[in-house]
Scaffold this motif. Structure first.
Motif, PDB file in Angstrom:
ATOM      1  N   ARG A 131      -3.741  10.375   8.484  1.00  0.00           N
ATOM      2  CA  ARG A 131      -4.251  10.893   7.214  1.00  0.00           C
ATOM      3  C   ARG A 131      -4.000  12.394   7.202  1.00  0.00           C
ATOM      4  N   LEU A 132      -3.078  12.842   6.357  1.00  0.00           N
ATOM      5  CA  LEU A 132      -2.755  14.264   6.276  1.00  0.00           C
ATOM      6  C   LEU A 132      -3.321  14.848   4.985  1.00  0.00           C
ATOM      7  N   SER A 133      -4.156  15.832   5.129  1.00  0.00           N
ATOM      8  CA  SER A 133      -4.695  16.534   3.972  1.00  0.00           C
ATOM      9  C   SER A 133      -3.876  17.810   3.777  1.00  0.00           C
ATOM     10  N   LEU A 134      -3.170  17.891   2.681  1.00  0.00           N
ATOM     11  CA  LEU A 134      -2.216  18.975   2.457  1.00  0.00           C
ATOM     12  C   LEU A 134      -2.594  19.792   1.229  1.00  0.00           C
ATOM     13  N   ILE A 135      -2.318  21.072   1.277  1.00  0.00           N
ATOM     14  CA  ILE A 135      -2.369  21.926   0.102  1.00  0.00           C
ATOM     15  C   ILE A 135      -0.923  22.124  -0.344  1.00  0.00           C
ATOM     16  N   ILE A 136      -0.602  21.671  -1.556  1.00  0.00           N
ATOM     17  CA  ILE A 136       0.756  21.825  -2.065  1.00  0.00           C
ATOM     18  C   ILE A 136       0.738  22.766  -3.263  1.00  0.00           C
ATOM     19  N   LYS A 137       1.867  23.435  -3.510  1.00  0.00           N
ATOM     20  CA  LYS A 137       1.918  24.456  -4.544  1.00  0.00           C
ATOM     21  C   LYS A 137       3.236  24.394  -5.293  1.00  0.00           C
ATOM     22  N   ASP A 138       3.152  24.512  -6.631  1.00  0.00           N
ATOM     23  CA  ASP A 138       4.354  24.702  -7.432  1.00  0.00           C
ATOM     24  C   ASP A 138       4.179  25.979  -8.251  1.00  0.00           C
ATOM     25  N   VAL A 139       5.012  26.192  -9.244  1.00  0.00           N
ATOM     26  CA  VAL A 139       4.955  27.458  -9.982  1.00  0.00           C
ATOM     27  C   VAL A 139       3.714  27.563 -10.854  1.00  0.00           C
ATOM     28  N   THR A 140       3.009  26.431 -11.076  1.00  0.00           N
ATOM     29  CA  THR A 140       1.833  26.463 -11.956  1.00  0.00           C
ATOM     30  C   THR A 140       0.520  26.569 -11.204  1.00  0.00           C
ATOM     31  N   GLY A 141       0.508  26.277  -9.922  1.00  0.00           N
ATOM     32  CA  GLY A 141      -0.743  26.332  -9.183  1.00  0.00           C
ATOM     33  C   GLY A 141      -0.680  25.513  -7.914  1.00  0.00           C
ATOM     34  N   SER A 142      -1.832  25.292  -7.281  1.00  0.00           N
ATOM     35  CA  SER A 142      -1.902  24.545  -6.030  1.00  0.00           C
ATOM     36  C   SER A 142      -2.991  23.479  -6.148  1.00  0.00           C
ATOM     37  N   SER A 187       0.809  -1.216   0.000  1.00  0.00           N
ATOM     38  CA  SER A 187       0.000   0.000   0.000  1.00  0.00           C
ATOM     39  C   SER A 187       0.841   1.264   0.000  1.00  0.00           C
ATOM     40  N   CYS A 188       2.094   1.147   0.429  1.00  0.00           N
ATOM     41  CA  CYS A 188       2.929   2.340   0.577  1.00  0.00           C
ATOM     42  C   CYS A 188       3.932   2.522  -0.538  1.00  0.00           C
ATOM     43  N   HIS A 189       4.154   1.480  -1.341  1.00  0.00           N
ATOM     44  CA  HIS A 189       5.171   1.564  -2.372  1.00  0.00           C
ATOM     45  C   HIS A 189       4.590   1.109  -3.695  1.00  0.00           C
ATOM     46  N   GLY A 190       5.006   1.765  -4.728  1.00  0.00           N
ATOM     47  CA  GLY A 190       4.586   1.376  -6.062  1.00  0.00           C
ATOM     48  C   GLY A 190       5.763   0.859  -6.853  1.00  0.00           C
ATOM     49  N   SER A 191       5.555   0.669  -8.103  1.00  0.00           N
ATOM     50  CA  SER A 191       6.600   0.173  -8.981  1.00  0.00           C
ATOM     51  C   SER A 191       7.334   1.341  -9.610  1.00  0.00           C
ATOM     52  N   THR A 192       8.390   1.005 -10.368  1.00  0.00           N
ATOM     53  CA  THR A 192       9.109   2.017 -11.129  1.00  0.00           C
ATOM     54  C   THR A 192       8.538   2.151 -12.526  1.00  0.00           C
ATOM     55  N   GLN A 193       7.349   1.570 -12.737  1.00  0.00           N
ATOM     56  CA  GLN A 193       6.859   1.457 -14.103  1.00  0.00           C
ATOM     57  C   GLN A 193       6.281   2.754 -14.638  1.00  0.00           C
ATOM     58  N   ALA A 194       5.539   3.514 -13.846  1.00  0.00           N
ATOM     59  CA  ALA A 194       4.756   4.589 -14.450  1.00  0.00           C
ATOM     60  C   ALA A 194       4.825   5.891 -13.669  1.00  0.00           C
ATOM     61  N   ASP A 195       5.942   6.227 -13.085  1.00  0.00           N
ATOM     62  CA  ASP A 195       6.090   7.507 -12.397  1.00  0.00           C
ATOM     63  C   ASP A 195       6.302   8.596 -13.440  1.00  0.00           C
ATOM     64  N   GLN A 196       5.395   9.559 -13.484  1.00  0.00           N
ATOM     65  CA  GLN A 196       5.491  10.620 -14.470  1.00  0.00           C
ATOM     66  C   GLN A 196       5.664  11.951 -13.765  1.00  0.00           C
ATOM     67  N   ASP A 197       6.642  12.742 -14.191  1.00  0.00           N
ATOM     68  CA  ASP A 197       6.825  14.083 -13.651  1.00  0.00           C
ATOM     69  C   ASP A 197       5.779  15.000 -14.273  1.00  0.00           C
ATOM     70  N   VAL A 198       4.966  15.620 -13.429  1.00  0.00           N
ATOM     71  CA  VAL A 198       3.929  16.519 -13.933  1.00  0.00           C
ATOM     72  C   VAL A 198       3.884  17.777 -13.089  1.00  0.00           C
ATOM     73  N   ALA A 199       3.374  18.843 -13.690  1.00  0.00           N
ATOM     74  CA  ALA A 199       3.094  20.082 -12.961  1.00  0.00           C
ATOM     75  C   ALA A 199       1.681  20.010 -12.402  1.00  0.00           C
ATOM     76  N   ILE A 200       1.435  20.742 -11.329  1.00  0.00           N
ATOM     77  CA  ILE A 200       0.127  20.704 -10.674  1.00  0.00           C
ATOM     78  C   ILE A 200      -0.975  21.158 -11.613  1.00  0.00           C
ATOM     79  N   ASP A 201      -0.702  22.160 -12.421  1.00  0.00           N
ATOM     80  CA  ASP A 201      -1.728  22.665 -13.324  1.00  0.00           C
ATOM     81  C   ASP A 201      -2.220  21.572 -14.270  1.00  0.00           C
ATOM     82  N   ARG A 202      -1.286  20.772 -14.790  1.00  0.00           N
ATOM     83  CA  ARG A 202      -1.676  19.681 -15.682  1.00  0.00           C
ATOM     84  C   ARG A 202      -2.428  18.599 -14.904  1.00  0.00           C
TER      85      ARG A 202
END
Length: 452
Positions: free
Chosen positions: A335-346, A259-274
């Protein structure tokens, strides 16, 4: 006497009459699956030009040469054969492999003014993208390096090719899962690793890349060697990258690991806006990596939930404002509910369980102090988590006891640790959100449905 000349490892070709001067970077016994008897001794040699080569002592020469060399030493080596070997399971790139015989001599170099030119260690570490692109037919074995985060228990796994169950233990280093099989499990000193105050960096050699149910995993071979916190650039870089991680290695059950770890198969770098504009169908089954800063903690619905300790399917009943299983004890899951932000949005994200605990460096089971809890029906704890006031203690740093059986309670967090969350970054190497954190499949939703 046959005249020999000094050749570098890169100059070796079949039939050459030469000697070499090289350091034994590492060596190991090769043992076939379902056996305990070594069929060869194999090693990696490195010279002062930065070249490396795979060398083999076959079974018939093992008793002649065993004990005549040591790892890390520099030798002049004479009388060997060079073969052009295009088969798989080579530890370093290149076609040529050295074969030693009972006639081979290892002449130790006692004094040498250029010892530093001979690499002490020789690795061919694969990047995460290289691991994704490889498969079990890769001609060169895969070396991996990463921060050890999790160790799973030994389990019995059925191997169809052998028709029997064998022991297997998984470990997780940053972004990679490594499966240690039967005779290789002893390479891990689990007690020592768990006793370390901080997570170590592991350098692991000679694995194969396998795929199961769309997930890439590294499998050990008999060439597996495990190095802990080596003084190499990769270790220093990883230590610097995770310098704020103050939690040691975790020992988890198989269910927690999945439940805590995934594979190396499909990690995609994305911006929050996308990420925000993906549809639920586009998100389902995918994994993304976002580099962002935590700007707010939303505790409107608390920061933990209570579930059955056995994960059974029995109906829970309401008790003191919550739900309890009729047959088993309950346990708390962070269970932590977080607001995260990058240069494209939150965007709002939710982190569960061990990932949440690792994120703030606090284990939920350790935050429960002698049965004391904090009343938190309508309190906004965001300011406390951002360091303005410790969570779960009064102004004299004393725990606050239960005051009402109808209140909603959260476990006590020790002073000074609560402020860490606001300073935490979610970087490409940080713990990742589990697949079940989506709106439809979250633990909270599953618990809610089970209570109907």
């Amino acid at each position: 006497m046959v005249p020999l000349f000094h050749a570098s490892l890169a100059e070796l070709t079949p039939g050459i009459k030469a000697y070499i001067i090289a350091r034994i970077a590492r060596f190991w016994n090769t043992v076939l699956p379902a056996s305990t008897v070594a069929v060869s001794i194999e090693m990696v040699l490195a010279d002062d030009k930065g070249n490396a080569i795979h060398a083999i002592i076959p079974k018939e020469a093992m008793h002649h040469l065993r004990g005549k060399f040591a790892e890390g030493e520099v030798y002049k080596i004479v009388r060997f054969q060079v073969y052009d070997r295009k088969t798989s399971y080579k530890c370093v790139p290149g076609h040529n492999v050295l074969y030693f015989s009972s006639s081979t001599e290892f002449q130790k170099i006692i004094t040498c003014g250029c010892w530093d030119k001979f690499p002490r260690y020789c690795f061919n570490f694969a990047t995460i993208n290289e691991i994704r692109a490889r498969n079990e037919r890769e001609p060169v074995l895969t070396d991996a390096v990463g921060l050890l985060t999790t160790i799973a228990p030994v389990t019995r796994v059925f191997v169809p090719s052998r028709g029997e169950d064998v022991d297997e233990r998984d470990i997780y280093v940053t972004l990679s899962r490594i499966s240690f099989w039967e005779n290789h499990i002893h390479r891990l000193d689990v007690d020592a690793l768990l006793a370390m105050e901080l997570k170590p960096v592991l350098a692991i050699t000679a694995t194969t890349v396998r795929e199961y149910l769309g997930k890439k995993t590294l499998w050990t071979t008999s060439g597996i060697l495990v190095y802990v916190d080596l003084d190499i650039p990769q270790t220093r870089d990883l230590k610097e990258m995770y310098k704020d991680d103050k939690v040691g290695v975790q020992l988890h059950t198989a269910e927690e690991v999945d439940s805590c770890h995934g594979s190396t198969q499909a990690d995609q770098d994305v911006a929050i806006d996308r990420l925000f504009y993906f549809t639920p169908n586009e998100l389902r089954g995918q994994r993304f990596r976002v580099e962002a800063r935590v700007i707010e903690v939303d505790t409107t619905n608390g920061w933990y939930y209570e579930c059955c300790n056995k994960d059974c399917n029995l109906k829970a009943h309401e008790e003191k404002g919550g739900f309890r299983c009729t047959d088993h004890d309950s346990r708390f899951v962070m269970r932590l509910s977080l607001i995260i932000k990058d240069v494209t949005g939150s965007i709002q994200v939710t982190v569960f369980g061990n990932l949440a605990e690792n994120l703030i460096g606090v284990q939920l089971t350790n935050t429960m102090v002698y049965g004391y809890f904090v009343k938190a029906c309508k309190d906004d704890l965001s300011s406390s988590l951002k360091g303005k006031e410790p969570v779960g203690v009064d102004k004299q740093s004393n725990p606050i006891p239960i005051t009402s059986s109808n209140a909603k309670y959260i476990p006590v967090i020790p002073p000074k640790l609560a402020a860490k969350l606001a300073e935490t970054h979610l970087s490409p190497g940080s713990p990742r959100m589990p697949p079940e954190s989506s709106a439809e499949d979250s633990p909270a939703k599953r618990i809610k449905h089970s209570h109907r």
